[in-house]
Design an enzyme around this catalytic site. Structure first.
Site, PDB file in Angstrom:
ATOM      1  N   GLU A 126       0.863  -1.180   0.000  1.00  0.00           N
ATOM      2  CA  GLU A 126       0.000   0.000   0.000  1.00  0.00           C
ATOM      3  C   GLU A 126       0.901   1.233   0.000  1.00  0.00           C
ATOM      4  O   GLU A 126       1.877   1.256   0.746  1.00  0.00           O
ATOM      5  CB  GLU A 126      -0.906   0.034   1.238  1.00  0.00           C
ATOM      6  CG  GLU A 126      -1.937   1.145   1.125  1.00  0.00           C
ATOM      7  CD  GLU A 126      -2.953   1.165   2.282  1.00  0.00           C
ATOM      8  OE1 GLU A 126      -2.807   0.374   3.222  1.00  0.00           O
ATOM      9  OE2 GLU A 126      -3.881   1.962   2.203  1.00  0.00           O
ATOM     10  N   ALA A 259       1.517  -0.314  10.810  1.00  0.00           N
ATOM     11  CA  ALA A 259       1.269  -1.703  10.447  1.00  0.00           C
ATOM     12  C   ALA A 259       0.464  -1.743   9.161  1.00  0.00           C
ATOM     13  O   ALA A 259      -0.003  -0.708   8.687  1.00  0.00           O
ATOM     14  CB  ALA A 259       0.494  -2.420  11.553  1.00  0.00           C
ATOM     15  N   MET A 260       0.288  -2.949   8.617  1.00  0.00           N
ATOM     16  CA  MET A 260      -0.391  -3.081   7.335  1.00  0.00           C
ATOM     17  C   MET A 260      -1.274  -4.320   7.307  1.00  0.00           C
ATOM     18  O   MET A 260      -0.862  -5.404   7.712  1.00  0.00           O
ATOM     19  CB  MET A 260       0.666  -3.130   6.221  1.00  0.00           C
ATOM     20  CG  MET A 260       0.102  -3.277   4.834  1.00  0.00           C
ATOM     21  SD  MET A 260      -0.921  -1.838   4.389  1.00  0.00           S
ATOM     22  CE  MET A 260      -2.094  -2.639   3.314  1.00  0.00           C
ATOM     23  N   GLU A 261      -2.490  -4.132   6.783  1.00  0.00           N
ATOM     24  CA  GLU A 261      -3.552  -5.130   6.859  1.00  0.00           C
ATOM     25  C   GLU A 261      -3.566  -6.168   5.749  1.00  0.00           C
ATOM     26  O   GLU A 261      -4.635  -6.725   5.450  1.00  0.00           O
ATOM     27  CB  GLU A 261      -4.903  -4.407   6.864  1.00  0.00           C
ATOM     28  CG  GLU A 261      -5.298  -3.744   5.522  1.00  0.00           C
ATOM     29  CD  GLU A 261      -4.992  -2.258   5.422  1.00  0.00           C
ATOM     30  OE1 GLU A 261      -4.092  -1.790   6.146  1.00  0.00           O
ATOM     31  OE2 GLU A 261      -5.631  -1.566   4.605  1.00  0.00           O
ATOM     32  N   HIS A 294      -7.095  -2.591  14.814  1.00  0.00           N
ATOM     33  CA  HIS A 294      -7.271  -1.830  13.568  1.00  0.00           C
ATOM     34  C   HIS A 294      -6.967  -2.699  12.349  1.00  0.00           C
ATOM     35  O   HIS A 294      -7.777  -2.799  11.431  1.00  0.00           O
ATOM     36  CB  HIS A 294      -6.374  -0.596  13.601  1.00  0.00           C
ATOM     37  CG  HIS A 294      -6.460   0.260  12.379  1.00  0.00           C
ATOM     38  ND1 HIS A 294      -7.267   1.374  12.303  1.00  0.00           N
ATOM     39  CD2 HIS A 294      -5.855   0.164  11.167  1.00  0.00           C
ATOM     40  CE1 HIS A 294      -7.155   1.914  11.107  1.00  0.00           C
ATOM     41  NE2 HIS A 294      -6.299   1.211  10.390  1.00  0.00           N
ATOM     42  N   GLU A 295      -5.817  -3.333  12.357  1.00  0.00           N
ATOM     43  CA  GLU A 295      -5.431  -4.135  11.179  1.00  0.00           C
ATOM     44  C   GLU A 295      -6.365  -5.328  11.029  1.00  0.00           C
ATOM     45  O   GLU A 295      -6.756  -5.695   9.925  1.00  0.00           O
ATOM     46  CB  GLU A 295      -3.978  -4.608  11.282  1.00  0.00           C
ATOM     47  CG  GLU A 295      -2.948  -3.496  11.496  1.00  0.00           C
ATOM     48  CD  GLU A 295      -3.056  -2.321  10.546  1.00  0.00           C
ATOM     49  OE1 GLU A 295      -3.516  -2.497   9.401  1.00  0.00           O
ATOM     50  OE2 GLU A 295      -2.701  -1.194  10.959  1.00  0.00           O
ATOM     51  N   HIS A 298      -9.656  -4.323   9.502  1.00  0.00           N
ATOM     52  CA  HIS A 298      -9.562  -4.072   8.059  1.00  0.00           C
ATOM     53  C   HIS A 298      -9.983  -5.298   7.241  1.00  0.00           C
ATOM     54  O   HIS A 298     -10.336  -5.162   6.076  1.00  0.00           O
ATOM     55  CB  HIS A 298      -8.131  -3.715   7.664  1.00  0.00           C
ATOM     56  CG  HIS A 298      -7.835  -2.242   7.642  1.00  0.00           C
ATOM     57  ND1 HIS A 298      -8.662  -1.320   7.037  1.00  0.00           N
ATOM     58  CD2 HIS A 298      -6.777  -1.532   8.110  1.00  0.00           C
ATOM     59  CE1 HIS A 298      -8.132  -0.106   7.157  1.00  0.00           C
ATOM     60  NE2 HIS A 298      -6.989  -0.201   7.803  1.00  0.00           N
ATOM     61  N   GLU A 317     -10.242   3.691   5.922  1.00  0.00           N
ATOM     62  CA  GLU A 317      -9.481   4.145   7.097  1.00  0.00           C
ATOM     63  C   GLU A 317     -10.363   4.826   8.143  1.00  0.00           C
ATOM     64  O   GLU A 317     -10.230   4.549   9.338  1.00  0.00           O
ATOM     65  CB  GLU A 317      -8.319   5.046   6.678  1.00  0.00           C
ATOM     66  CG  GLU A 317      -7.251   4.339   5.837  1.00  0.00           C
ATOM     67  CD  GLU A 317      -6.684   3.082   6.490  1.00  0.00           C
ATOM     68  OE1 GLU A 317      -6.908   2.864   7.695  1.00  0.00           O
ATOM     69  OE2 GLU A 317      -6.013   2.299   5.772  1.00  0.00           O
TER      70      GLU A 317
HETATM   71  N1  0A1 Z   1      -3.310   0.758   5.747  1.00  0.00           N
HETATM   72  C1  0A1 Z   1      -2.418   0.842   6.872  1.00  0.00           C
HETATM   73  C2  0A1 Z   1      -1.497   1.976   6.860  1.00  0.00           C
HETATM   74  C3  0A1 Z   1      -0.398   1.968   5.894  1.00  0.00           C
HETATM   75  C4  0A1 Z   1      -0.431   2.835   4.834  1.00  0.00           C
HETATM   76  C5  0A1 Z   1       0.627   2.957   3.974  1.00  0.00           C
HETATM   77  C6  0A1 Z   1       1.724   2.180   4.220  1.00  0.00           C
HETATM   78  O1  0A1 Z   1       2.802   2.325   3.418  1.00  0.00           O
HETATM   79  C7  0A1 Z   1       2.859   3.444   2.632  1.00  0.00           C
HETATM   80  C8  0A1 Z   1       1.781   1.304   5.268  1.00  0.00           C
HETATM   81  C9  0A1 Z   1       0.704   1.201   6.100  1.00  0.00           C
HETATM   82  C10 0A1 Z   1      -3.237   1.072   8.105  1.00  0.00           C
HETATM   83  O2  0A1 Z   1      -4.190   1.845   8.073  1.00  0.00           O
HETATM   84  O3  0A1 Z   1      -2.905   0.531   9.129  1.00  0.00           O
HETATM   85 ZN    ZN Z   2      -5.932   1.424   8.451  1.00  0.00          ZN
END
Ligand code: 0A1
Ligand code: ZN
Length: 855
Positions: A126, A259-261, A294-295, A298, A317
């Site tokens: 992402e 973090a990332m989902e 949160h993750e 998602h 978000e």
């Molecule tokens: N979607 C993730 C946040 C996130 C966004 C961008 C990233 O890299 C550019 C990494 C993580 C969340 O809302 O937790």
């Molecule tokens: Zn998020």
């Protein structure tokens, strides 16, 4: 200026992609310097785009080794941003495109795409990182089923979905759920897991793993517990179940965000996973709980229902933040959580909304999407949902959400889809409400009141300020929760939600015996700045009597801000009535200690600067700093002899637990210790440091010492004890900078950047040092300009390696227009110096240009 103008992307230009991707097969042959990625895409013309189209795939930094269509070599046109296959090279029916590319994960310092972190492979896709892995339509509305084969001798090989096969040096994963490329993930490394089992409401068995570096496995229990509670909560509150056989979480040390989902394979910044009482503060525990939730949340709001395009980012978000806030409120004290969330909103989002970076919750254009993972999209996006819920009521909210999941499961949706669901579920017309999504800026709500013949009238006027690119605004729909109290403290009108839709509107309350005291905007029911000339006595009354815990806190907060403001602008002394009221609250042991600790937290200096600026003053950082210190001293003196007893009474009973109740007691104890050290020169804090057996108290005592100019020996002890622990050492760095005196902050920071442990390529470390300097308000804005210069130097240094983190940290300068002309000139010159650098990233360039644009 040496920069070129990068392209602006516009919401109005949206078109569906030319092709559909029915299936994706990826094979990774991992090697640090030459990883091969074979991608087999089953493509078909998209009926939503009639005609015979060329195929344009995104791709950046890829070395193309081969490209075939239905097994026949073809020669695509390559550019720095992708690959194009002319229509004449493509069949009009479904076909197979196969590409092989080579990439070098070890050379990837930007931490987007496939990169390496201390010997481990991991990905971050992402928003637009997948294009650094293979040629692909890297946009969220192209959804497909992925099968992934990983070839490597590393022991743990992970990707999305369910495991299919494990060979001696390979693994195959298959994800049954169609997903966009930004949710792709791959991890390979020598990892160990902390595992558990979970049975969903409908009886599905799920294996839960948290993968970490060897040695960290005993610090995963809290994250696992949070995950299990999140899974249960989403079943109970939203009726959402998990949908794969395995849920993997991986902790990495080098990560740009929290973090990332990624579907079935969440990747976390290790600081939001690893926790033990010795290494994590209570705040860390709470953050971990919230981010794990949160993750996980998602999975439904983001993954099963994703965004049609990046302009709709708030769809996933805002909603997911709203859900994680609800969860934290249910797990902990809802009132305390609400207060903390509002403090964050004001500190980050109101600040953003009042400056050159203001943008709508749903922006309509951007240059670099990574610059829009903002407090506005996240935190204001969540507030907008809270307001919607308040307007339609809890039952209608539940019905609307059920309809949303029913109607849009498997879709890439828009804000229009989201609002339509609420319209259909409630019969309301939400066209005016939609301005919350499309217009930037924090409304100001002016209030006057009138009482005659038993009728009390509240008149509201909303002012919607101009923001960059949006001079004219519409009135917003505001849910204003109001309660009325009798002068004797009884509530005569319980909380009522007034729905304001006009620019100016009055509401009448009849049959009142006496002029009531209004409690307005209970629970912070609308994301506005409340402007009402409230007498101090009325604030003190609400602080003592309001039945709404948020507004009770708010009354104390407003009182403190009034006091600080008069100290700054009129050289007033800390007011005795404020001191009395606060002391009374601090010592009231019928109240939740967490709540009392919050009340004792003085308004922040940046917050004060923001408030003064909003009221037409030019804030002076030094005076604000001095006033805040003086308030702390006065409060310490007022509580004086009561403090040691308060601290003793709050001692931990039994072994450490990270729950909200125990954390609240520690928070109040540490706050009291901070005050006490103003009186005893740090003696009690020294003793507390020596016997601290958890990080909350270790940091609390150390902060108290640094605050009174002590603590050098303890800093050395801390360093000796924790030098091998990156996450704990981040605290060691930021603490020193946070407590540096305004004139010393730049020097202290510069000295720390010279130490060997300042591994500036690690985003956490960079933020703990350079980010910490920008968070020291009076230090960052010191008139010497030394801090502006130092931060600018480091942004220039980081930008070529990691544009995303450089761009985020650059928001330190977003408030430069608030201050006096001397400071403005210095800050502006630094921003211009950055902009003049020969090869600025698109990320940082966009940020600096926007910040300068509103000069
Ligand atoms: N979607 C993730 C946040 C996130 C966004 C961008 C990233 O890299 C550019 C990494 C993580 C969340 O809302 O937790
Ligand atoms: Zn998020």
């Amino acid at each position: 200026m040496t920069q070129t103008t990068p392209q602006t992307v516009r919401l109005a230009d949206y078109q569906p992609f030319t092709h559909l991707i029915q299936k994706v097969d990826l094979t990774f042959t991992l090697s640090p310097s030459a990883t091969k990625v074979k991608a087999r895409l089953a493509l078909a013309p998209n009926p939503a785009r009639p005609g015979h189209h060329a195929l344009k795939l995104d791709g950046e930094g890829l070395r193309l080794l081969s490209c075939t269509v239905d097994g026949v070599d073809v020669a695509p046109k390559l550019s720095p941003t992708g690959l194009t296959l002319a229509a004449r090279l493509l069949p009009k029916r479904p076909f197979i495109l196969e590409t092989v590319v080579e990439i070098a994960p070890e050379a990837n310092t930007a931490l987007t795409g496939l990169y390496m972190s201390r010997g481990m492979y991991c990905t971050q896709c992402e928003a637009e990182g997948f294009r650094r892995i293979t040629f692909y339509p890297d946009r969220p509305d192209v959804m497909s089923r992925f099968k992934v084969r990983i070839e490597s001798k590393l022991p743990i090989l992970l990707s999305n979905g369910n495991p299919v096969r494990r060979g001696k040096a390979s693994a195959v994963w298959s994800d049954p759920w169609p997903k966009p490329s930004y949710l792709f993930a791959l991890v390979a490394g020598d990892l160990v897991s902390h595992s558990a089992k979970y049975t969903t409401k409908s009886g599905r068995e799920v294996v839960l793993n948290i993968w970490v570096r060897r040695g960290d496995e005993d610090r995963c229990a809290y994250a696992m517990d949070s995950l299990i509670r999140s899974m249960r909560w989403d079943e109970e509150v939203y009726g959402r179940e998990y949908d794969l056989n395995v849920f993997n979480i991986v902790a990495v040390d080098d990560f740009n965000m929290g973090a990332m989902e990624n579907k079935g394979l969440n990747i976390f910044n290790s600081r939001y996973v690893l926790a033990s009482p010795e290494t994590a503060t209570d705040e860390d525990f709470a953050r971990i709980e919230a981010i794990i939730a949160h993750e996980y949340f998602h999975n439904w709001t983001g993954n099963r229902i994703t965004c049609r395009d990046w302009f709709q980012l708030c769809l996933k978000e805002g909603l997911t933040v709203f859900r994680d806030q609800q969860f934290s409120g249910d797990m902990r004290s809802a009132a305390v959580r609400r207060i903390e969330d509002v403090m964050t909103l004001r500190a980050r989002q109101f600040r953003e909304d009042a400056g050159p970076l203001a943008h709508p919750v749903r922006p309509d254009s951007f240059v670099e999407i990574n610059n829009f993972y903002t407090a506005t999209v996240y935190e204001k996006g969540a507030e907008v949902i809270g307001m919607l819920k308040r307007l339609v009521g809890d039952d209608a909210y539940t019905r609307a959400l059920d309809l949303y999941f029913d109607r849009h499961d498997g879709d890439a949706a828009t804000i229009e889809d989201w609002l339509k669901v609420f319209e259909d579920a409630t019969g309301r017309d939400l066209s005016q409400f939609k301005y919350w999504y499309t217009e930037a800026g924090t409304p100001k709500l002016h209030v006057t009141d009138h009482f005659a013949d038993g009728v009390y009238t509240l008149t509201f006027e909303q002012e919607n300020p101009a923001t960059p690119g949006q001079p004219e605004k519409h009135p917003k729909v505001l849910p204003i929760a109001v309660g009325l109290l009798n002068p004797n403290g009884d509530e005569v009108v319980p909380t009522t939600v007034l729905e304001m839709t006009e620019a100016r509107q009055s509401f009448r309350f009849e049959g009142l015996a006496a002029h009531p005291i209004p409690s307005i905007l209970r629970g912070f029911s609308a994301a506005v700045v409340l402007d009402r000339d409230t007498p101090a006595a009325e604030r003190a009354f609400l602080l003592a009597h309001d039945t709404d815990p948020f507004n009770r806190w708010e009354a104390g907060r407003a009182l403190a801000k009034d006091v600080m403001r008069r100290m700054v602008t009129d050289a007033a002394e800390p007011a005795a009535d404020w001191l009395d009221a606060l002391a009374h609250l601090a010592l009231d042991d019928t109240l939740d200690p967490a709540y009392r600790a919050l009340a004792l937290r003085l308004p922040g200096e940046d917050d004060m600067a923001q408030t003064l600026h909003g009221a037409g003053h030019v804030p002076d950082p030094d005076r604000i700093h001095a006033a805040r210190r003086k308030m702390g001293d006065a409060l310490a003196a007022r509580l004086g002899p009561r403090l040691p007893r308060l601290i003793d009474d709050l001692a931990d009973v039994g072994p450490f637990t990270p729950d909200a109740k125990a954390a609240g007691r520690r928070a109040l104890r540490v706050a009291a210790l901070g005050l006490l050290s103003r009186l005893d020169g740090g003696a009690a804090a020294e003793a507390a440091y020596a016997k601290a057996n958890n990080m909350t108290e270790e940091i609390g005592a150390l902060s108290a010492l640094l605050d009174v100019g002590k603590g050098a020996a303890q800093l050395d002890l801390f360093q000796a004890r924790w030098s091998a622990d990156r996450n704990v050492m981040d605290k060691w760095f930021s603490l020193q900078i946070a407590h540096a005196a305004p004139a010393d902050a730049a020097r202290v920071t510069a000295t720390l950047t010279d130490t060997a442990a300042f591994d500036w390529k690690n985003p956490n470390r960079f933020r703990s040092v350079i980010g910490a300097l920008s968070a020291n308000h009076a230090g960052f804005h010191h008139l010497s300009g030394a801090s502006y210069r130092l931060v600018a130097d480091w942004l220039l240094r980081l930008d070529p390696l990691n544009p995303q983190t450089a761009a985020r940290v650059s928001t330190a300068f977003e408030t430069w227009h608030r201050y006096d002309t001397t400071r403005q000139q210095i800050a502006k010159a630094e921003l211009q110096r950055i902009l003049a650098a020969p090869k600025l990233s698109r990320d940082l360039q966009e940020m600096i240009e926007r910040m300068l644009g509103a000069a």
